[in-house]
Design a protein around this motif. Structure first.
Motif, PDB file in Angstrom:
ATOM      1  N   GLU A  93       0.839  -1.206   0.000  1.00 35.95           N
ATOM      2  CA  GLU A  93       0.000   0.000   0.000  1.00 35.95           C
ATOM      3  C   GLU A  93       0.874   1.257   0.000  1.00 35.95           C
ATOM      4  O   GLU A  93       0.552   2.259  -0.630  1.00 35.95           O
ATOM      5  N   HIS A  94       1.985   1.169   0.706  1.00 35.19           N
ATOM      6  CA  HIS A  94       2.890   2.318   0.804  1.00 35.19           C
ATOM      7  C   HIS A  94       3.552   2.606  -0.551  1.00 35.19           C
ATOM      8  O   HIS A  94       3.687   3.755  -0.957  1.00 35.19           O
ATOM      9  N   VAL A  95       3.944   1.536  -1.239  1.00 41.28           N
ATOM     10  CA  VAL A  95       4.543   1.709  -2.574  1.00 41.28           C
ATOM     11  C   VAL A  95       3.535   2.363  -3.522  1.00 41.28           C
ATOM     12  O   VAL A  95       3.896   3.201  -4.350  1.00 41.28           O
ATOM     13  N   ASN A 153      11.690  11.498  -1.287  1.00 41.55           N
ATOM     14  CA  ASN A 153      11.907  10.921   0.049  1.00 41.55           C
ATOM     15  C   ASN A 153      11.669   9.408   0.035  1.00 41.55           C
ATOM     16  O   ASN A 153      12.437   8.634   0.618  1.00 41.55           O
ATOM     17  N   HIS A 154      10.581   9.011  -0.622  1.00 42.60           N
ATOM     18  CA  HIS A 154      10.243   7.582  -0.648  1.00 42.60           C
ATOM     19  C   HIS A 154      11.272   6.764  -1.434  1.00 42.60           C
ATOM     20  O   HIS A 154      11.457   5.570  -1.164  1.00 42.60           O
ATOM     21  N   GLU A 155      11.932   7.381  -2.396  1.00 43.25           N
ATOM     22  CA  GLU A 155      12.945   6.638  -3.165  1.00 43.25           C
ATOM     23  C   GLU A 155      14.133   6.285  -2.265  1.00 43.25           C
ATOM     24  O   GLU A 155      14.736   5.224  -2.402  1.00 43.25           O
ATOM     25  N   GLY A 200       5.877  13.536   9.128  1.00 38.10           N
ATOM     26  CA  GLY A 200       7.055  14.015   8.415  1.00 38.10           C
ATOM     27  C   GLY A 200       8.114  12.932   8.342  1.00 38.10           C
ATOM     28  O   GLY A 200       7.795  11.747   8.350  1.00 38.10           O
ATOM     29  N   TRP A 201       9.355  13.375   8.299  1.00 36.33           N
ATOM     30  CA  TRP A 201      10.472  12.458   8.067  1.00 36.33           C
ATOM     31  C   TRP A 201      11.653  12.757   8.987  1.00 36.33           C
ATOM     32  O   TRP A 201      11.973  13.932   9.228  1.00 36.33           O
ATOM     33  N   ALA A 202      12.300  11.679   9.451  1.00 31.92           N
ATOM     34  CA  ALA A 202      13.628  11.815  10.062  1.00 31.92           C
ATOM     35  C   ALA A 202      14.614  11.578   8.920  1.00 31.92           C
ATOM     36  O   ALA A 202      14.492  10.591   8.183  1.00 31.92           O
ATOM     37  N   LEU A 226      13.622   8.252   6.906  1.00 30.72           N
ATOM     38  CA  LEU A 226      12.655   7.396   7.598  1.00 30.72           C
ATOM     39  C   LEU A 226      11.289   8.074   7.628  1.00 30.72           C
ATOM     40  O   LEU A 226      11.119   9.146   8.224  1.00 30.72           O
ATOM     41  N   ASP A 227      10.346   7.439   6.985  1.00 32.29           N
ATOM     42  CA  ASP A 227       8.988   7.969   6.847  1.00 32.29           C
ATOM     43  C   ASP A 227       8.242   7.869   8.176  1.00 32.29           C
ATOM     44  O   ASP A 227       8.077   6.775   8.717  1.00 32.29           O
ATOM     45  N   MET A 228       7.792   9.004   8.700  1.00 29.22           N
ATOM     46  CA  MET A 228       7.034   8.995   9.953  1.00 29.22           C
ATOM     47  C   MET A 228       5.583   9.445   9.753  1.00 29.22           C
ATOM     48  O   MET A 228       4.935   9.883  10.693  1.00 29.22           O
ATOM     49  N   GLU A 282       1.812   8.262   9.359  1.00 30.97           N
ATOM     50  CA  GLU A 282       1.166   7.053   9.897  1.00 30.97           C
ATOM     51  C   GLU A 282       0.938   5.997   8.813  1.00 30.97           C
ATOM     52  O   GLU A 282       0.890   4.804   9.093  1.00 30.97           O
ATOM     53  N   HIS A 283       0.810   6.455   7.566  1.00 32.45           N
ATOM     54  CA  HIS A 283       0.569   5.480   6.493  1.00 32.45           C
ATOM     55  C   HIS A 283       1.751   4.500   6.336  1.00 32.45           C
ATOM     56  O   HIS A 283       1.602   3.447   5.731  1.00 32.45           O
ATOM     57  N   ALA A 284       2.913   4.860   6.889  1.00 34.32           N
ATOM     58  CA  ALA A 284       4.094   3.990   6.762  1.00 34.32           C
ATOM     59  C   ALA A 284       3.950   2.719   7.604  1.00 34.32           C
ATOM     60  O   ALA A 284       4.635   1.726   7.360  1.00 34.32           O
TER      61      ALA A 284
HETATM   62 FE   FE2 Z   1       5.174   7.406   2.944  1.00 32.31          FE
END
Ligand code: FE2
Length: 197
Positions: A23-25, A72-74, A121-123, A156-158, A160-162
């Protein structure tokens, strides 16, 4: 020229379900699609800047969100490709972590505490080539707070969908540990090499 959706070679991820990853992809693919769509809309609206001035301004703001979501996701999925591989002591990345943060554990502690920042957000670990040091940072949403000109080494995706199919928000720490347990550090070292070029 359109951005292409990257295909990731993802093994089974310990601690994160196949369904959540799938789902995340799909969400990542949506960011690529919308990055291209926003560029198309800007080109279209730019044909009449008088009539579309407001719309252009708004969609340009949107661009940072969609582009950040794509890129970011890549890095996020790119670090999971191929399955877990430890970081070697002799690697330039390990040496840069020690130089920048004292030791690996200090760096990881700091990075994980940033990941627990309230909100979505992201770390992110970035490399400041000019100063020769790594920095940990927090990015709100997909785009707010990216440090100017500094390439990503680890993201690192923070959102909630992650992790939403596997953990509740109060269990974020377990998700963070699961991500770290699955990182292919050879892939991350490659990102570092690119950042340091
Ligand atoms: Fe994400």
């Amino acid at each position: 020229m359109n951005y292409e959706e990257q295909k990731f070679n993802l093994p089974e991820i310990q601690g994160l379900s196949k369904k959540n990853i799938e789902e995340h992809v799909k969400l990542y693919a949506g960011y690529v699609k919308h990055t291209n769509l926003v560029l198309e809309k800007i080109a279209e609206y730019s044909k009449d800047t008088t009539a579309n001035g407001y719309a252009i301004n708004e969609i340009r703001r949107r661009f940072g969100f969609e582009f950040g979501g794509m890129r970011n996701h890549e890095y996020y999925f790119g670090a999971l490709e191929g399955g877990p591989v430890p970081l070697t002591s002799s690697s330039p990345l390990k040496k840069a972590i020690v130089t920048s943060f004292g030791d690996y554990d200090e760096w990881q502690k700091d990075f994980k505490s940033i990941a627990l920042t309230r909100g979505i957000g992201w770390a992110i670990l970035v490399y400041d080539k000019k100063a020769g040091r790594l920095l940990n940072s927090w990015v709100d949403e997909q785009h707010i707070g990216h440090l100017a000109g500094l390439p990503i080494v680890l993201a690192l995706d923070m959102f909630e969908h992650a992790y939403y199919l596997d953990y509740v928000p109060a269990e974020k720490k377990i998700y963070i540990d699961a991500y770290f347990a699955n990182v292919n550090w050879l892939a991350v070292e490659k990102f570092f090499e690119e950042a340091a070029e």
